[in-house]
Design a protein around this motif. Structure first.
Motif, PDB file in Angstrom:
ATOM      1  N   ASN A  90      22.544   2.703  26.803  1.00 15.47           N
ATOM      2  CA  ASN A  90      23.552   1.676  27.029  1.00 15.47           C
ATOM      3  C   ASN A  90      22.856   0.322  26.964  1.00 15.47           C
ATOM      4  O   ASN A  90      22.009   0.017  27.789  1.00 15.47           O
ATOM      5  CB  ASN A  90      24.215   1.895  28.394  1.00 15.47           C
ATOM      6  CG  ASN A  90      25.385   0.964  28.595  1.00 15.47           C
ATOM      7  OD1 ASN A  90      25.768   0.233  27.695  1.00 15.47           O
ATOM      8  ND2 ASN A  90      25.958   0.999  29.782  1.00 15.47           N
ATOM      9  N   ASP A  91      23.213  -0.470  25.976  1.00 13.72           N
ATOM     10  CA  ASP A  91      22.590  -1.775  25.796  1.00 13.72           C
ATOM     11  C   ASP A  91      23.208  -2.768  26.783  1.00 13.72           C
ATOM     12  O   ASP A  91      24.371  -3.120  26.675  1.00 13.72           O
ATOM     13  CB  ASP A  91      22.810  -2.253  24.364  1.00 13.72           C
ATOM     14  CG  ASP A  91      22.109  -3.567  24.072  1.00 13.72           C
ATOM     15  OD1 ASP A  91      21.330  -4.025  24.921  1.00 13.72           O
ATOM     16  OD2 ASP A  91      22.360  -4.128  22.993  1.00 13.72           O
ATOM     17  N   GLY A 126      24.958  -6.110  25.407  1.00 17.63           N
ATOM     18  CA  GLY A 126      26.176  -6.057  24.617  1.00 17.63           C
ATOM     19  C   GLY A 126      25.928  -5.401  23.281  1.00 17.63           C
ATOM     20  O   GLY A 126      24.833  -4.943  22.972  1.00 17.63           O
ATOM     21  N   THR A 127      26.946  -5.365  22.486  1.00 16.40           N
ATOM     22  CA  THR A 127      26.838  -4.710  21.186  1.00 16.40           C
ATOM     23  C   THR A 127      26.447  -5.713  20.112  1.00 16.40           C
ATOM     24  O   THR A 127      26.536  -6.928  20.299  1.00 16.40           O
ATOM     25  CB  THR A 127      28.177  -4.069  20.792  1.00 16.40           C
ATOM     26  OG1 THR A 127      29.144  -5.125  20.637  1.00 16.40           O
ATOM     27  CG2 THR A 127      28.654  -3.092  21.838  1.00 16.40           C
ATOM     28  N   THR A 128      26.042  -5.211  18.998  1.00 18.14           N
ATOM     29  CA  THR A 128      25.690  -6.065  17.871  1.00 18.14           C
ATOM     30  C   THR A 128      26.899  -6.859  17.414  1.00 18.14           C
ATOM     31  O   THR A 128      26.785  -8.037  17.075  1.00 18.14           O
ATOM     32  CB  THR A 128      25.150  -5.202  16.712  1.00 18.14           C
ATOM     33  OG1 THR A 128      24.028  -4.468  17.188  1.00 18.14           O
ATOM     34  CG2 THR A 128      24.749  -6.054  15.537  1.00 18.14           C
ATOM     35  N   HIS A 129      28.060  -6.234  17.449  1.00 21.68           N
ATOM     36  CA  HIS A 129      29.290  -6.911  17.041  1.00 21.68           C
ATOM     37  C   HIS A 129      29.582  -8.106  17.951  1.00 21.68           C
ATOM     38  O   HIS A 129      29.950  -9.182  17.483  1.00 21.68           O
ATOM     39  CB  HIS A 129      30.455  -5.916  17.056  1.00 21.68           C
ATOM     40  CG  HIS A 129      31.755  -6.509  16.640  1.00 21.68           C
ATOM     41  ND1 HIS A 129      31.993  -6.907  15.350  1.00 21.68           N
ATOM     42  CD2 HIS A 129      32.883  -6.787  17.343  1.00 21.68           C
ATOM     43  CE1 HIS A 129      33.223  -7.405  15.270  1.00 21.68           C
ATOM     44  NE2 HIS A 129      33.774  -7.334  16.478  1.00 21.68           N
ATOM     45  N   GLN A 130      29.392  -7.936  19.242  1.00 22.48           N
ATOM     46  CA  GLN A 130      29.619  -9.039  20.174  1.00 22.48           C
ATOM     47  C   GLN A 130      28.632 -10.174  19.920  1.00 22.48           C
ATOM     48  O   GLN A 130      28.994 -11.349  19.964  1.00 22.48           O
ATOM     49  CB  GLN A 130      29.490  -8.552  21.619  1.00 22.48           C
ATOM     50  CG  GLN A 130      30.623  -7.661  22.062  1.00 22.48           C
ATOM     51  CD  GLN A 130      30.353  -7.041  23.416  1.00 22.48           C
ATOM     52  OE1 GLN A 130      29.203  -6.824  23.793  1.00 22.48           O
ATOM     53  NE2 GLN A 130      31.422  -6.746  24.139  1.00 22.48           N
TER      54      GLN A 130
END
Length: 56
Positions: free
Chosen positions: A6-7, A10-14
C-alpha cells in the motif's frame, strides 16, 4: 503469504493529476516584487532623463 503493498503517498494517477495542475497555478500568480521593481526602475530613468534634459 504475499500482501499487496500500500503506497502511503498515493497512486501514480493521483500524482500525475497533481503534477499537471501545478504549472497552471503558478502561471496565474503575479510577482508583486517584480512589478514594483520595474515601476521603480522606470521612475528612476524618467528622473535621470529629466535631470539631463534640464542641464542641457
Amino acid at each position: 503469504m504475499s500482501e499487496t503493498s500500500n503506497d502511503p503517498a498515493g497512486t501514480t494517477h493521483q500524482f500525475q493529476n497533481f503534477a499537471a495542475q501545478a504549472p497552471a497555478e503558478q502561471s496565474s500568480k503575479v510577482n508583486v516584487g517584480l512589478v514594483v521593481g520595474i515601476a521603480a526602475l522606470v521612475a528612476l530613468l524618467v528622473v535621470v532623463a529629466v535631470a539631463v534634459w534640464m542641464l542641457l
